[in-house]
Scaffold this motif. Structure first.
Motif, PDB file in Angstrom:
ATOM      1  N   PRO A 135       2.839 -34.105 -11.110  1.00 23.57           N
ATOM      2  CA  PRO A 135       2.077 -33.500 -10.830  1.00 23.57           C
ATOM      3  C   PRO A 135       1.559 -33.403 -11.856  1.00 23.57           C
ATOM      4  O   PRO A 135       1.593 -33.568 -13.180  1.00 23.57           O
ATOM      5  N   ALA A 136       0.074 -33.206 -12.204  1.00 17.82           N
ATOM      6  CA  ALA A 136      -0.463 -32.774 -13.166  1.00 17.82           C
ATOM      7  C   ALA A 136      -0.690 -31.001 -13.609  1.00 17.82           C
ATOM      8  O   ALA A 136       0.050 -30.280 -12.812  1.00 17.82           O
ATOM      9  N   PHE A 137      -0.612 -30.677 -14.868  1.00 16.42           N
ATOM     10  CA  PHE A 137      -1.165 -29.199 -15.639  1.00 16.42           C
ATOM     11  C   PHE A 137      -1.941 -28.726 -15.897  1.00 16.42           C
ATOM     12  O   PHE A 137      -2.891 -29.565 -16.162  1.00 16.42           O
ATOM     13  N   PHE A 138      -1.909 -27.353 -16.276  1.00 17.59           N
ATOM     14  CA  PHE A 138      -2.495 -26.493 -16.644  1.00 17.59           C
ATOM     15  C   PHE A 138      -2.938 -27.206 -17.903  1.00 17.59           C
ATOM     16  O   PHE A 138      -1.795 -27.682 -19.181  1.00 17.59           O
ATOM     17  N   ASN A 139      -3.940 -27.311 -17.985  1.00 18.18           N
ATOM     18  CA  ASN A 139      -4.902 -27.582 -19.338  1.00 18.18           C
ATOM     19  C   ASN A 139      -5.291 -28.750 -19.905  1.00 18.18           C
ATOM     20  O   ASN A 139      -5.363 -28.915 -20.772  1.00 18.18           O
ATOM     21  N   HIS A 140      -4.611 -30.279 -18.364  1.00 19.46           N
ATOM     22  CA  HIS A 140      -4.408 -31.684 -18.962  1.00 19.46           C
ATOM     23  C   HIS A 140      -5.509 -31.515 -17.849  1.00 19.46           C
ATOM     24  O   HIS A 140      -6.455 -31.257 -17.310  1.00 19.46           O
ATOM     25  N   THR A 141      -6.684 -33.178 -18.747  1.00 22.66           N
ATOM     26  CA  THR A 141      -7.742 -33.581 -18.395  1.00 22.66           C
ATOM     27  C   THR A 141      -6.959 -34.694 -17.276  1.00 22.66           C
ATOM     28  O   THR A 141      -6.039 -35.618 -17.211  1.00 22.66           O
ATOM     29  N   VAL A 142      -8.037 -34.436 -16.020  1.00 17.79           N
ATOM     30  CA  VAL A 142      -7.582 -35.307 -14.876  1.00 17.79           C
ATOM     31  C   VAL A 142      -9.290 -36.500 -13.955  1.00 17.79           C
ATOM     32  O   VAL A 142      -9.367 -35.890 -14.522  1.00 17.79           O
ATOM     33  N   ARG A 143      -8.943 -37.826 -14.300  1.00 25.69           N
ATOM     34  CA  ARG A 143      -9.749 -38.392 -13.534  1.00 25.69           C
ATOM     35  C   ARG A 143      -9.363 -38.502 -12.652  1.00 25.69           C
ATOM     36  O   ARG A 143      -8.255 -38.930 -12.312  1.00 25.69           O
ATOM     37  N   VAL A 144     -10.452 -37.895 -11.940  1.00 28.58           N
ATOM     38  CA  VAL A 144     -10.555 -38.348 -10.249  1.00 28.58           C
ATOM     39  C   VAL A 144     -11.328 -39.234 -10.114  1.00 28.58           C
ATOM     40  O   VAL A 144     -12.356 -39.092 -10.171  1.00 28.58           O
ATOM     41  N   CYS A 145     -10.808 -40.487  -9.616  1.00 28.63           N
ATOM     42  CA  CYS A 145     -11.740 -41.841  -8.657  1.00 28.63           C
ATOM     43  C   CYS A 145     -11.845 -42.138  -7.085  1.00 28.63           C
ATOM     44  O   CYS A 145     -10.327 -41.513  -6.617  1.00 28.63           O
ATOM     45  N   ALA A 146     -12.439 -41.733  -6.691  1.00 29.30           N
ATOM     46  CA  ALA A 146     -13.252 -41.736  -5.559  1.00 29.30           C
ATOM     47  C   ALA A 146     -13.911 -43.598  -5.356  1.00 29.30           C
ATOM     48  O   ALA A 146     -14.601 -44.226  -6.010  1.00 29.30           O
ATOM     49  N   GLU A 147     -13.456 -44.182  -3.857  1.00 24.45           N
ATOM     50  CA  GLU A 147     -14.098 -45.472  -3.939  1.00 24.45           C
ATOM     51  C   GLU A 147     -14.147 -45.578  -1.905  1.00 24.45           C
ATOM     52  O   GLU A 147     -12.901 -45.686  -1.403  1.00 24.45           O
ATOM     53  N   LEU A 148     -15.514 -45.932  -2.068  1.00 29.42           N
ATOM     54  CA  LEU A 148     -15.738 -46.145  -0.235  1.00 29.42           C
ATOM     55  C   LEU A 148     -14.988 -47.313   0.639  1.00 29.42           C
ATOM     56  O   LEU A 148     -14.868 -48.372  -0.460  1.00 29.42           O
ATOM     57  N   VAL A 149     -14.201 -47.322   1.129  1.00 25.65           N
ATOM     58  CA  VAL A 149     -13.796 -48.281   1.773  1.00 25.65           C
ATOM     59  C   VAL A 149     -14.037 -48.969   2.707  1.00 25.65           C
ATOM     60  O   VAL A 149     -13.291 -50.101   3.591  1.00 25.65           O
ATOM     61  N   GLU A 150     -14.701 -48.408   3.482  1.00 25.41           N
ATOM     62  CA  GLU A 150     -15.231 -48.087   5.317  1.00 25.41           C
ATOM     63  C   GLU A 150     -16.466 -47.373   5.350  1.00 25.41           C
ATOM     64  O   GLU A 150     -16.452 -45.708   5.112  1.00 25.41           O
ATOM     65  N   TYR A 151     -17.328 -47.976   6.168  1.00 17.22           N
ATOM     66  CA  TYR A 151     -18.526 -47.168   6.758  1.00 17.22           C
ATOM     67  C   TYR A 151     -19.195 -47.897   7.445  1.00 17.22           C
ATOM     68  O   TYR A 151     -20.250 -46.673   7.596  1.00 17.22           O
ATOM     69  N   GLU A 152     -18.674 -48.721   8.051  1.00 20.51           N
ATOM     70  CA  GLU A 152     -19.494 -49.118   9.433  1.00 20.51           C
ATOM     71  C   GLU A 152     -19.242 -48.104  10.952  1.00 20.51           C
ATOM     72  O   GLU A 152     -19.754 -48.162  11.752  1.00 20.51           O
ATOM     73  N   ASN A 153     -18.035 -47.657  11.210  1.00 22.12           N
ATOM     74  CA  ASN A 153     -17.872 -46.273  11.720  1.00 22.12           C
ATOM     75  C   ASN A 153     -16.956 -45.321  11.761  1.00 22.12           C
ATOM     76  O   ASN A 153     -17.821 -43.800  12.276  1.00 22.12           O
ATOM     77  N   ARG A 154     -16.936 -45.000  10.285  1.00 23.89           N
ATOM     78  CA  ARG A 154     -16.705 -43.645   9.830  1.00 23.89           C
ATOM     79  C   ARG A 154     -17.004 -44.167   8.229  1.00 23.89           C
ATOM     80  O   ARG A 154     -17.282 -45.215   7.550  1.00 23.89           O
ATOM     81  N   LEU A 155     -16.426 -42.480   7.896  1.00 21.46           N
ATOM     82  CA  LEU A 155     -16.625 -43.247   5.872  1.00 21.46           C
ATOM     83  C   LEU A 155     -14.934 -43.085   5.785  1.00 21.46           C
ATOM     84  O   LEU A 155     -14.190 -41.440   6.123  1.00 21.46           O
ATOM     85  N   LYS A 156     -13.991 -43.855   5.110  1.00 18.11           N
ATOM     86  CA  LYS A 156     -13.257 -43.726   4.293  1.00 18.11           C
ATOM     87  C   LYS A 156     -13.439 -44.335   3.468  1.00 18.11           C
ATOM     88  O   LYS A 156     -13.498 -45.097   2.660  1.00 18.11           O
TER      89      LYS A 156
END
Length: 141
Positions: free
Chosen positions: A71-92
């Motif tokens: 779990p993540a908790f109140f008042n903690h800082t979280v780092r959210v990372c996103a990476e595009l892994v498919e793009y030809e027929n859909r966005l994943k």
């Protein structure tokens, strides 16, 4: 295949209104965190939701997966990372959420989106040329 990874990350200090009575981030709020990271990622290629609409397409989420590790908790800082892994027929897009202090992975998941032609409301079976142009223009293809 992308020439280089298309990634984005954001930091979020968990606000009180995102937690449950145990002061854990309520499970549904991770989707909101994914959305914020996804918007940051799409802005890197100048193809955010406004640009998608202007190009004649909407990109609804058709699949979403979350795997809660810790779990993540109140008042903690979280780092959210996103990476595009498919793009030809859909966005994943894959996501990972880390505790910024400890570096521990808290959550992972993905979303899948497909292009839908706004004028016909029909799903496209391949990503529209505009997406590929934006990826190429920014050096990812």
């Amino acid at each position: 295949m992308l020439k280089k990874p298309l990634q984005a990350e954001i930091l979020i200090k968990v606000p009180f209104y995102d937690v449950d009575q145990m002061r854990y981030v309520w499970h549904g709020n991770y989707i909101k965190y994914f959305e914020r990271a996804r918007c940051e990622l799409l802005e890197k290629i100048n193809y955010d939701y406004s640009a998608m609409e202007a190009s004649g397409y909407m990109w609804p989420i058709i699949d979403l997966r979350l795997r809660y590790v810790k779990p993540a908790f109140f008042n903690h800082t979280v780092r959210v990372c996103a990476e595009l892994v498919e793009y030809e027929n859909r966005l994943k897009i894959n996501y990972q959420v880390f505790d910024q202090g400890s570096g521990e992975r808290l959550t992972k998941g993905y979303t899948m989106q497909v292009a839908v032609d706004i004028s016909t409301e029909e799903m496209c079976y391949a990503s529209p040329a505009i997406l590929l142009e934006q990826l190429a223009c920014h050096g990812y293809l």
